[in-house]
Design a protein around this motif. Structure first.
Motif, PDB file in Angstrom:
ATOM      1  N   LYS A   8       0.854  -1.185   0.000  1.00  0.00           N
ATOM      2  CA  LYS A   8       0.000   0.000   0.000  1.00  0.00           C
ATOM      3  C   LYS A   8       0.889   1.234   0.000  1.00  0.00           C
ATOM      4  O   LYS A   8       1.958   1.227   0.608  1.00  0.00           O
ATOM      5  CB  LYS A   8      -0.893   0.006   1.247  1.00  0.00           C
ATOM      6  N   ILE A   9       0.436   2.284  -0.671  1.00  0.00           N
ATOM      7  CA  ILE A   9       1.167   3.554  -0.696  1.00  0.00           C
ATOM      8  C   ILE A   9       0.222   4.661  -0.267  1.00  0.00           C
ATOM      9  O   ILE A   9      -0.881   4.799  -0.807  1.00  0.00           O
ATOM     10  CB  ILE A   9       1.714   3.865  -2.103  1.00  0.00           C
ATOM     11  N   ASP A  10       0.653   5.451   0.711  1.00  0.00           N
ATOM     12  CA  ASP A  10      -0.077   6.633   1.170  1.00  0.00           C
ATOM     13  C   ASP A  10       0.853   7.824   0.923  1.00  0.00           C
ATOM     14  O   ASP A  10       1.538   8.291   1.825  1.00  0.00           O
ATOM     15  CB  ASP A  10      -0.422   6.489   2.651  1.00  0.00           C
ATOM     16  N   ALA A  11       0.877   8.277  -0.326  1.00  0.00           N
ATOM     17  CA  ALA A  11       1.813   9.334  -0.727  1.00  0.00           C
ATOM     18  C   ALA A  11       1.560  10.632   0.033  1.00  0.00           C
ATOM     19  O   ALA A  11       2.504  11.356   0.364  1.00  0.00           O
ATOM     20  CB  ALA A  11       1.731   9.573  -2.230  1.00  0.00           C
ATOM     21  N   ALA A  12       0.310  10.930   0.341  1.00  0.00           N
ATOM     22  CA  ALA A  12      -0.012  12.178   1.039  1.00  0.00           C
ATOM     23  C   ALA A  12       0.646  12.262   2.410  1.00  0.00           C
ATOM     24  O   ALA A  12       0.957  13.354   2.888  1.00  0.00           O
ATOM     25  CB  ALA A  12      -1.529  12.328   1.177  1.00  0.00           C
ATOM     26  N   ASN A  13       0.858  11.109   3.033  1.00  0.00           N
ATOM     27  CA  ASN A  13       1.470  11.064   4.361  1.00  0.00           C
ATOM     28  C   ASN A  13       2.862  10.440   4.351  1.00  0.00           C
ATOM     29  O   ASN A  13       3.402  10.124   5.413  1.00  0.00           O
ATOM     30  CB  ASN A  13       0.562  10.303   5.332  1.00  0.00           C
ATOM     31  N   ALA A  14       3.405  10.233   3.149  1.00  0.00           N
ATOM     32  CA  ALA A  14       4.745   9.650   2.964  1.00  0.00           C
ATOM     33  C   ALA A  14       4.880   8.314   3.688  1.00  0.00           C
ATOM     34  O   ALA A  14       5.876   8.031   4.338  1.00  0.00           O
ATOM     35  CB  ALA A  14       5.828  10.624   3.396  1.00  0.00           C
ATOM     36  N   ARG A  15       3.856   7.467   3.543  1.00  0.00           N
ATOM     37  CA  ARG A  15       3.871   6.156   4.189  1.00  0.00           C
ATOM     38  C   ARG A  15       3.751   5.061   3.134  1.00  0.00           C
ATOM     39  O   ARG A  15       3.066   5.233   2.124  1.00  0.00           O
ATOM     40  CB  ARG A  15       2.721   6.028   5.187  1.00  0.00           C
ATOM     41  N   VAL A  16       4.406   3.952   3.427  1.00  0.00           N
ATOM     42  CA  VAL A  16       4.334   2.808   2.527  1.00  0.00           C
ATOM     43  C   VAL A  16       4.236   1.535   3.369  1.00  0.00           C
ATOM     44  O   VAL A  16       4.940   1.391   4.376  1.00  0.00           O
ATOM     45  CB  VAL A  16       5.556   2.760   1.570  1.00  0.00           C
ATOM     46  N   THR A  17       3.318   0.658   2.987  1.00  0.00           N
ATOM     47  CA  THR A  17       3.186  -0.623   3.656  1.00  0.00           C
ATOM     48  C   THR A  17       3.981  -1.640   2.852  1.00  0.00           C
ATOM     49  O   THR A  17       3.790  -1.759   1.629  1.00  0.00           O
ATOM     50  CB  THR A  17       1.710  -1.053   3.750  1.00  0.00           C
ATOM     51  N   ILE A  18       4.876  -2.345   3.540  1.00  0.00           N
ATOM     52  CA  ILE A  18       5.783  -3.280   2.871  1.00  0.00           C
ATOM     53  C   ILE A  18       5.702  -4.640   3.556  1.00  0.00           C
ATOM     54  O   ILE A  18       5.795  -4.739   4.779  1.00  0.00           O
ATOM     55  CB  ILE A  18       7.242  -2.779   2.932  1.00  0.00           C
ATOM     56  N   LYS A  19       5.536  -5.686   2.753  1.00  0.00           N
ATOM     57  CA  LYS A  19       5.710  -7.057   3.225  1.00  0.00           C
ATOM     58  C   LYS A  19       7.190  -7.345   3.017  1.00  0.00           C
ATOM     59  O   LYS A  19       7.684  -7.279   1.891  1.00  0.00           O
ATOM     60  CB  LYS A  19       4.851  -8.035   2.432  1.00  0.00           C
TER      61      LYS A  19
END
Length: 99
Positions: A34-45
């Motif tokens: 998942k990418i949340d570009a607005a909050n500079a977050r990325v979900t990584i397995k």
């Protein structure tokens, strides 16, 4: 600045770069979930993150620089480096698509 002094400064800077590379954490394999570009977050397995003594799992990281997320898409296989930030957040400090 004299040519000799420039050469000495250049050599010193090159040495600092080599030291910085030697101290940089290794890259970990992962997959973007998942990418949340607005909050500079990325979900990584991801697999084991050795420098954090962390087993493989799926979790959210904050990008140290939001531009690290540019060009990424859900499902991309990646290699990344992470570190613990001062507030306890886990930061992605490098990220690149796997070959």
């Amino acid at each position: 600045m004299s040519p000799l002094r420039r050469l000495l400064v250049a050599g010193w800077l090159a040495g600092c770069s080599v030291i910085a590379l030697a101290q940089a954490p290794g890259l970990t394999d992962g997959e973007v979930r998942k990418i949340d570009a607005a909050n500079a977050r990325v979900t990584i397995k991801h697999g084991e993150i050795k420098n954090l003594n962390m087993p493989g799992m799926t979790m959210v990281f904050v990008a140290k620089d939001a531009r690290l997320l540019d060009g990424l898409a859900v499902g991309d296989k990646i290699q990344f480096a992470a570190e613990q930030g001062s507030g306890g957040q886990l930061l992605v400090t490098q990220i690149r698509k796997a070959k």
